[in-house]
Design a protein around this motif. Structure first.
Motif, PDB file in Angstrom:
ATOM      1  N   MET A  21       0.820  -1.209   0.000  1.00  0.00           N
ATOM      2  CA  MET A  21       0.000   0.000   0.000  1.00  0.00           C
ATOM      3  C   MET A  21       0.854   1.261   0.000  1.00  0.00           C
ATOM      4  O   MET A  21       0.540   2.222  -0.694  1.00  0.00           O
ATOM      5  CB  MET A  21      -0.960  -0.002   1.195  1.00  0.00           C
ATOM      6  CG  MET A  21      -2.024   1.056   1.092  1.00  0.00           C
ATOM      7  SD  MET A  21      -3.036   0.974  -0.429  1.00  0.00           S
ATOM      8  CE  MET A  21      -3.854  -0.588  -0.222  1.00  0.00           C
ATOM      9  N   GLU A  22       1.958   1.271   0.751  1.00  0.00           N
ATOM     10  CA  GLU A  22       2.867   2.429   0.745  1.00  0.00           C
ATOM     11  C   GLU A  22       3.357   2.708  -0.668  1.00  0.00           C
ATOM     12  O   GLU A  22       3.386   3.849  -1.114  1.00  0.00           O
ATOM     13  CB  GLU A  22       4.106   2.149   1.601  1.00  0.00           C
ATOM     14  CG  GLU A  22       3.945   2.289   3.078  1.00  0.00           C
ATOM     15  CD  GLU A  22       5.237   1.966   3.793  1.00  0.00           C
ATOM     16  OE1 GLU A  22       5.586   2.757   4.677  1.00  0.00           O
ATOM     17  OE2 GLU A  22       5.882   0.949   3.489  1.00  0.00           O
ATOM     18  N   GLU A  43      -6.418  -3.875  -3.339  1.00  0.00           N
ATOM     19  CA  GLU A  43      -7.209  -3.187  -2.330  1.00  0.00           C
ATOM     20  C   GLU A  43      -7.610  -4.104  -1.185  1.00  0.00           C
ATOM     21  O   GLU A  43      -8.321  -3.703  -0.276  1.00  0.00           O
ATOM     22  CB  GLU A  43      -8.476  -2.574  -2.954  1.00  0.00           C
ATOM     23  CG  GLU A  43      -8.208  -1.269  -3.694  1.00  0.00           C
ATOM     24  CD  GLU A  43      -7.652  -1.486  -5.097  1.00  0.00           C
ATOM     25  OE1 GLU A  43      -7.988  -2.509  -5.725  1.00  0.00           O
ATOM     26  OE2 GLU A  43      -6.877  -0.640  -5.554  1.00  0.00           O
ATOM     27  N   CYS A  44      -7.179  -5.331  -1.210  1.00  0.00           N
ATOM     28  CA  CYS A  44      -7.552  -6.264  -0.149  1.00  0.00           C
ATOM     29  C   CYS A  44      -6.845  -5.885   1.151  1.00  0.00           C
ATOM     30  O   CYS A  44      -5.871  -5.142   1.158  1.00  0.00           O
ATOM     31  CB  CYS A  44      -7.238  -7.703  -0.542  1.00  0.00           C
ATOM     32  SG  CYS A  44      -5.489  -8.104  -0.617  1.00  0.00           S
ATOM     33  N   GLU A  50       0.851  -5.923   4.206  1.00  0.00           N
ATOM     34  CA  GLU A  50       1.741  -6.915   3.601  1.00  0.00           C
ATOM     35  C   GLU A  50       2.912  -6.243   2.909  1.00  0.00           C
ATOM     36  O   GLU A  50       2.739  -5.287   2.159  1.00  0.00           O
ATOM     37  CB  GLU A  50       0.917  -7.712   2.581  1.00  0.00           C
ATOM     38  CG  GLU A  50       1.572  -8.928   2.039  1.00  0.00           C
ATOM     39  CD  GLU A  50       0.578  -9.737   1.224  1.00  0.00           C
ATOM     40  OE1 GLU A  50       0.403  -9.441   0.031  1.00  0.00           O
ATOM     41  OE2 GLU A  50      -0.018 -10.652   1.796  1.00  0.00           O
ATOM     42  N   THR A  51       4.108  -6.756   3.156  1.00  0.00           N
ATOM     43  CA  THR A  51       5.277  -6.223   2.460  1.00  0.00           C
ATOM     44  C   THR A  51       5.349  -6.816   1.065  1.00  0.00           C
ATOM     45  O   THR A  51       4.698  -7.818   0.748  1.00  0.00           O
ATOM     46  CB  THR A  51       6.578  -6.570   3.210  1.00  0.00           C
ATOM     47  OG1 THR A  51       6.751  -7.989   3.194  1.00  0.00           O
ATOM     48  CG2 THR A  51       6.572  -6.034   4.624  1.00  0.00           C
ATOM     49  N   ILE A  52       6.160  -6.216   0.253  1.00  0.00           N
ATOM     50  CA  ILE A  52       6.356  -6.739  -1.091  1.00  0.00           C
ATOM     51  C   ILE A  52       6.943  -8.141  -1.016  1.00  0.00           C
ATOM     52  O   ILE A  52       6.541  -9.026  -1.762  1.00  0.00           O
ATOM     53  CB  ILE A  52       7.250  -5.790  -1.909  1.00  0.00           C
ATOM     54  CG1 ILE A  52       6.483  -4.489  -2.139  1.00  0.00           C
ATOM     55  CG2 ILE A  52       7.664  -6.430  -3.223  1.00  0.00           C
ATOM     56  CD1 ILE A  52       7.272  -3.415  -2.824  1.00  0.00           C
ATOM     57  N   ALA A  53       7.866  -8.359  -0.095  1.00  0.00           N
ATOM     58  CA  ALA A  53       8.472  -9.689   0.054  1.00  0.00           C
ATOM     59  C   ALA A  53       7.423 -10.735   0.417  1.00  0.00           C
ATOM     60  O   ALA A  53       7.396 -11.819  -0.178  1.00  0.00           O
ATOM     61  CB  ALA A  53       9.566  -9.660   1.111  1.00  0.00           C
ATOM     62  N   SER A  54       6.561 -10.439   1.386  1.00  0.00           N
ATOM     63  CA  SER A  54       5.566 -11.433   1.781  1.00  0.00           C
ATOM     64  C   SER A  54       4.524 -11.627   0.686  1.00  0.00           C
ATOM     65  O   SER A  54       4.079 -12.746   0.452  1.00  0.00           O
ATOM     66  CB  SER A  54       4.901 -11.061   3.111  1.00  0.00           C
ATOM     67  OG  SER A  54       4.181  -9.863   3.012  1.00  0.00           O
TER      68      SER A  54
END
Length: 80
Positions: A21-22, A43-44, A50-54
């Motif tokens: 989202m950031e 948009e969930c 959630e990070t990009i990695a996860s």
């Protein structure tokens, strides 16, 4: 200027530890990159924290390829 990062939101490079989202808020032009990589539910509730990695791990994506494409998208915007 449209597409410019918002002050204090994220650095000029997208890293694996940033939340999805950031990144979307600071760089809306990367939305198609996420979608192209199969991460369409931006948009969930998971995208907020959630990070990009996860996100990459959950979707079975190559993290390095995703980061390269995301950073290429913001660099392209900077050059225009």
């Amino acid at each position: 200027m449209a597409g410019s990062p918002q002050k204090g939101v994220i650095p000029l490079q997208i890293t694996k530890d940033l939340s999805i989202m950031e990144v979307l808020q600071a760089y809306p032009q990367v939305r198609p990159v996420f979608i192209r990589h199969g991460m369409g539910c931006l948009e969930c509730m998971g995208a907020i924290a959630e990070t990009i990695a996860s996100g990459a791990r959950i979707h079975g994506l190559n993290l390095e390829e995703l980061l390269q494409d995301l950073n290429a998208a913001i660099k392209k915007q900077e050059q225009e």
